[in-house]
Enzyme design. Structure first.
Site, PDB file in Angstrom:
ATOM      1  CG  HIS A  37      -1.809  -1.116   1.416  1.00 40.87           C
ATOM      2  ND1 HIS A  37      -1.697  -2.039   2.430  1.00 40.87           N
ATOM      3  CD2 HIS A  37      -2.889  -1.491   0.685  1.00 40.87           C
ATOM      4  CE1 HIS A  37      -2.668  -2.924   2.332  1.00 40.87           C
ATOM      5  NE2 HIS A  37      -3.402  -2.628   1.281  1.00 40.87           N
ATOM      6  CD  GLN A  61     -13.815  -5.580  -2.152  1.00 39.05           C
ATOM      7  OE1 GLN A  61     -14.113  -4.430  -2.449  1.00 39.05           O
ATOM      8  NE2 GLN A  61     -12.573  -6.014  -2.197  1.00 39.05           N
TER       9      GLN A  61
HETATM   10  P1  AMP Z   1      -6.272  -4.015  -0.498  1.00 38.63           P
HETATM   11  O1  AMP Z   1      -6.162  -3.231   0.761  1.00 38.63           O
HETATM   12  O2  AMP Z   1      -5.770  -5.414  -0.370  1.00 38.63           O
HETATM   13  O3  AMP Z   1      -7.636  -3.901  -1.134  1.00 38.63           O
HETATM   14  O4  AMP Z   1      -5.264  -3.337  -1.519  1.00 38.63           O
HETATM   15  C1  AMP Z   1      -5.321  -1.966  -1.807  1.00 38.63           C
HETATM   16  C2  AMP Z   1      -4.430  -1.683  -2.980  1.00 38.63           C
HETATM   17  O5  AMP Z   1      -3.091  -2.066  -2.659  1.00 38.63           O
HETATM   18  C3  AMP Z   1      -4.811  -2.481  -4.239  1.00 38.63           C
HETATM   19  O6  AMP Z   1      -4.655  -1.654  -5.382  1.00 38.63           O
HETATM   20  C4  AMP Z   1      -3.817  -3.600  -4.231  1.00 38.63           C
HETATM   21  O7  AMP Z   1      -3.563  -4.133  -5.521  1.00 38.63           O
HETATM   22  C5  AMP Z   1      -2.589  -2.900  -3.680  1.00 38.63           C
HETATM   23  N1  AMP Z   1      -1.647  -3.876  -3.145  1.00 38.63           N
HETATM   24  C6  AMP Z   1      -1.908  -4.876  -2.260  1.00 38.63           C
HETATM   25  N2  AMP Z   1      -0.801  -5.617  -2.051  1.00 38.63           N
HETATM   26  C7  AMP Z   1       0.177  -5.074  -2.819  1.00 38.63           C
HETATM   27  C8  AMP Z   1       1.553  -5.381  -3.054  1.00 38.63           C
HETATM   28  N3  AMP Z   1       2.144  -6.405  -2.442  1.00 38.63           N
HETATM   29  N4  AMP Z   1       2.250  -4.607  -3.908  1.00 38.63           N
HETATM   30  C9  AMP Z   1       1.655  -3.556  -4.540  1.00 38.63           C
HETATM   31  N5  AMP Z   1       0.360  -3.214  -4.363  1.00 38.63           N
HETATM   32  C10 AMP Z   1      -0.368  -3.955  -3.518  1.00 38.63           C
END
Ligand code: AMP
Length: 282
Positions: A37, A61
């Site tokens: 993030h 979701q």
């Molecule tokens: P989430 O909180 O899991 O919904 O993720 C929020 C954002 O962070 C989304 O755009 C994810 O694709 C991105 N994200 C989650 N894990 C990673 C990672 N390891 N590297 C880069 N972006 C990430």
């Protein structure tokens, strides 16, 4: 950093910035922040004057038997991290503020969702597209940042923005990994020690497939079966949900590799479902 909890509060706060012509970058998250993030915040800071992050565990979701209730949450830690990383506004709405009429309207995603996570999580991307339509309407960003780790989500978001003519530029950002290659994820805390040890092979196997491809292995079926066989060798405590190879971002099946392809994997462990991918280009 300003902490805002309602759309109305956000909109009155942002009006001044917009009048001054400041550009707004948006990083939507479900919180429990990690370096993945934070890398999106870094990218957002470079592109815009104001960085807005949302933290919202979006109920629509999650399927009925999925981990909405037990999804890892730590808002006080997230606020500290967001502030340290230079977020200007963090938007933390309640479910009733995001869904004032419950599920009166939902976006129905009909393409790019019958494969990968969309196939095993029916309705998941309807929820993702719905909440992002709402968030984009509230936040009014110029750019929005998403991780390639959730490659299918990024493909759906790109389609959403194009289909609804939304005035926002979607930026995909590389996956941030642990030192041993495991993709960072909020759900990694749920892995047992033994699961964590073997999960390191997921990316190793994907990288090897990418290498094989670069050495001339072009047939999709051969790439797919090599990845599956290799994963079967190493993954003993989880079950392989899928190993699939598609064009990216269209997510169409093809016999031979096209311009840009994705090799994507999902593994179900006892308390966590892990996904990862590599993109290969001709
Ligand atoms: P989430 O909180 O899991 O919904 O993720 C929020 C954002 O962070 C989304 O755009 C994810 O694709 C991105 N994200 C989650 N894990 C990673 C990672 N390891 N590297 C880069 N972006 C990430």
């Amino acid at each position: 950093m300003k902490v805002v909890t309602t759309p109305r509060e956000y909109q009155s706060l942002i009006a001044d910035y917009q009048n001054e012509g400041q550009s707004i970058a948006f990083v939507p998250t479900m919180g429990f922040l990690h370096e993945g993030h934070l890398s999106l915040i870094d990218k957002a800071k470079k592109k815009s004057d104001i960085v807005v992050m949302s933290i919202f565990v979006n109920p629509t979701q999650f399927g009925p038997n999925e981990d909405f209730d037990s999804y890892p949450r730590n808002l006080s830690r997230d606020k500290v991290l967001a502030e340290q990383y230079g977020v200007h506004i963090v938007f933390i709405p309640k479910v009733e503020d995001m869904y004032p009429n419950n599920r009166m309207f939902m976006v129905n995603v009909l393409d790019r969702v019958d494969v990968l996570c969309g196939a095993s999580r029916p309705g998941h991307f309807d929820g993702v597209a719905t909440v992002l339509l709402k968030l984009f309407n509230i936040i009014r960003p110029d750019t929005a940042f998403f991780g390639m780790k959730d490659a299918q989500q990024l493909a759906v978001v790109k389609g959403l923005v194009e289909s609804f003519h939304m005035p926002v530029t979607v930026v995909g950002c590389p996956t941030v990994r642990e030192a041993d290659g495991l993709a960072k994820s909020s759900r990694n805390v749920r892995l047992t020690d033994i699961e964590r040890t073997e999960a390191v092979h997921i990316f190793k196997v994907l990288e090897k497939a990418k290498h094989d491809y670069e050495q001339g292995v072009l047939a999709i079926q051969s790439i797919q079966s090599t990845v599956l066989n290799e994963l079967n060798r190493y993954i003993k405590n989880g079950s392989i949900d899928y190993v699939e190879v598609y064009t990216y971002p269209e997510l169409n099946f093809q016999f031979e590799t096209a311009n840009q392809m994705i090799i994507a994997v999902a593994i179900q462990y006892s308390q966590a479902r892990l996904i990862d991918n590599v993109v290969i280009e001709l």
